[in-house]
Motif scaffolding. Structure first.
Motif, PDB file in Angstrom:
ATOM      1  N   GLU A 170       0.828  -1.207   0.000  1.00  0.00           N
ATOM      2  CA  GLU A 170       0.000   0.000   0.000  1.00  0.00           C
ATOM      3  C   GLU A 170       0.861   1.254   0.000  1.00  0.00           C
ATOM      4  O   GLU A 170       0.543   2.236  -0.680  1.00  0.00           O
ATOM      5  CB  GLU A 170      -0.928   0.021   1.227  1.00  0.00           C
ATOM      6  CG  GLU A 170      -2.106  -0.926   1.138  1.00  0.00           C
ATOM      7  CD  GLU A 170      -1.835  -2.286   1.729  1.00  0.00           C
ATOM      8  OE1 GLU A 170      -2.781  -2.985   2.084  1.00  0.00           O
ATOM      9  OE2 GLU A 170      -0.650  -2.664   1.820  1.00  0.00           O
ATOM     10  N   ASN A 226      -6.700   3.469  -2.637  1.00  0.00           N
ATOM     11  CA  ASN A 226      -5.944   2.288  -2.253  1.00  0.00           C
ATOM     12  C   ASN A 226      -5.962   2.083  -0.745  1.00  0.00           C
ATOM     13  O   ASN A 226      -6.140   0.972  -0.252  1.00  0.00           O
ATOM     14  CB  ASN A 226      -4.503   2.447  -2.749  1.00  0.00           C
ATOM     15  CG  ASN A 226      -3.580   1.366  -2.240  1.00  0.00           C
ATOM     16  OD1 ASN A 226      -3.885   0.187  -2.319  1.00  0.00           O
ATOM     17  ND2 ASN A 226      -2.437   1.782  -1.708  1.00  0.00           N
ATOM     18  N   SER A 261      -8.375  -0.632   0.931  1.00  0.00           N
ATOM     19  CA  SER A 261      -7.646  -1.708   1.612  1.00  0.00           C
ATOM     20  C   SER A 261      -8.149  -1.896   3.033  1.00  0.00           C
ATOM     21  O   SER A 261      -8.280  -3.026   3.513  1.00  0.00           O
ATOM     22  CB  SER A 261      -6.143  -1.403   1.621  1.00  0.00           C
ATOM     23  OG  SER A 261      -5.601  -1.471   0.322  1.00  0.00           O
ATOM     24  N   ASN A 286      -9.636  -5.250   4.328  1.00  0.00           N
ATOM     25  CA  ASN A 286      -8.964  -5.940   5.435  1.00  0.00           C
ATOM     26  C   ASN A 286      -9.968  -6.481   6.445  1.00  0.00           C
ATOM     27  O   ASN A 286      -9.839  -7.607   6.938  1.00  0.00           O
ATOM     28  CB  ASN A 286      -8.002  -4.981   6.148  1.00  0.00           C
ATOM     29  CG  ASN A 286      -6.704  -4.799   5.385  1.00  0.00           C
ATOM     30  OD1 ASN A 286      -6.410  -5.515   4.436  1.00  0.00           O
ATOM     31  ND2 ASN A 286      -5.916  -3.829   5.809  1.00  0.00           N
ATOM     32  N   SER A 338      -3.476  -5.749  -0.750  1.00  0.00           N
ATOM     33  CA  SER A 338      -3.875  -6.377   0.518  1.00  0.00           C
ATOM     34  C   SER A 338      -3.569  -7.870   0.553  1.00  0.00           C
ATOM     35  O   SER A 338      -3.871  -8.544   1.545  1.00  0.00           O
ATOM     36  CB  SER A 338      -5.384  -6.166   0.759  1.00  0.00           C
ATOM     37  OG  SER A 338      -5.665  -4.809   1.023  1.00  0.00           O
TER      38      SER A 338
END
Length: 303
Positions: free
Chosen positions: A51, A70, A74, A78, A208
């Motif tokens: 990332e 991003n 992410s 997650n 990720s």
């Protein structure tokens, strides 16, 4: 060739996840530090490296939506995707004071983005404030670690061996993520899928992949603290560290959609995870399936 890249990427990710978890648990035992804290720092921050690279590069190339998307995407993935899949493999059980502390930091970091995004630009001052918040959270974590540490009586590996496992794991994760993303992008273009769709799916999920591999391996090894600590630590580092550093390097304009849609979703998912972890003894398979359904709904709504 593209399929070889995909296969090599998957092998790199899962070998890297195995090595990283093994080394992280070894470090935790050597220093009598809770595995959750190791997951929040070494593992969580280490697996956020993709990332960092993507966001800084996107900002420098004048593509701020990718830089911010991003990070926000992410963090959502997650929680909903990775924790959901991990819980399907093995119920995640985490207890201890570190959980309260670090979920509080994760929520505070998410909420701090509301006024910063409202300004319409992440400038260097905003980035400096986020990096300062990261420094404070790390000091807090290490100062309180000793109170939660305990000797579990398990035979400890030498420190050099634990550090070697961590180094090899991080390297394998980075190489595996790159191979897998390159292979997926190449195959998508080969089959005529738009590059916009590639960016929204392959880039966001691709960065990720280290978190995914690490948490899944931790779930297989019944290391719940590493699995959940990896995600919480990664989410903290994504906001405070990666977005902060990127904004310090170059100011980032913030598109309106992030403030009105994506950021509220990120805050809501962070709050949901916090509520589940602090009110339930574990995240079971039913909850994991619900998180996966919620992620599919988010992807559909974000089209």
């Amino acid at each position: 060739m593209d399929y070889l890249l995909l296969t090599g990427g998957l092998l790199g990710l899962f070998f890297g996840g195995e090595a990283l978890v093994r080394g992280a648990v070894g470090i935790a035992r050597i220093f009598a530090i809770p595995p959750l804290l190791i997951g929040l720092t070494v593992v969580g921050f280490g697996t956020s490296t993709p990332e960092l690279l993507v966001s800084v590069d996107a900002a420098l190339q004048g593509v701020p939506d990718i830089a911010i998307g991003n990070i926000v995407g992410s963090n959502i993935g997650n929680i909903l995707l990775i924790i959901g899949l991990s819980a399907l493999i093995w119920p995640i059980r985490v207890v201890g004071g570190t959980l309260v502390r670090d979920t509080a930091v994760m929520m505070a970091a998410a909420l701090a983005l509301v006024p910063l995004f409202w300004l319409g630009e992440m400038g260097r001052l905003s980035g400096t404030l986020l990096l300062g918040g990261l420094a404070i959270s790390l000091v807090w974590a290490f100062l309180t670690a000793a109170a939660d540490g305990a000797d579990d009586g398990v035979r400890r590996m030498p420190i050099w061996q634990a550090l070697l496992w961590v180094s090899v794991g991080l390297a394998a994760l980075m190489i595996g993520a790159r191979l897998l993303v390159d292979g997926a992008v190449s195959l998508a273009r080969l089959h005529g899928i738009s590059e916009a769709f590639i960016g929204l799916t392959v880039v966001a999920v691709g960065t990720s992949l280290p978190e995914l591999a690490t948490s899944l391996v931790a779930a297989f090894r019944r290391q719940s603290e590493i699995a959940i600590g990896n995600i919480v630590g990664s989410n903290i580092f994504n906001v405070l560290g990666i977005l902060g550093l990127t904004a310090v390097i170059t100011p980032i304009p913030v598109a309106g959609r992030f403030l009105v849609f994506d950021l509220p979703v990120m805050i809501a998912t962070s709050g949901l995870l916090t509520a589940i972890l602090l009110t339930r003894p574990s995240i079971g398979r039913v909850a994991g399936a619900a998180l996966l359904v919620a992620y599919a709904a988010y992807v559909w709504a974000a089209r």
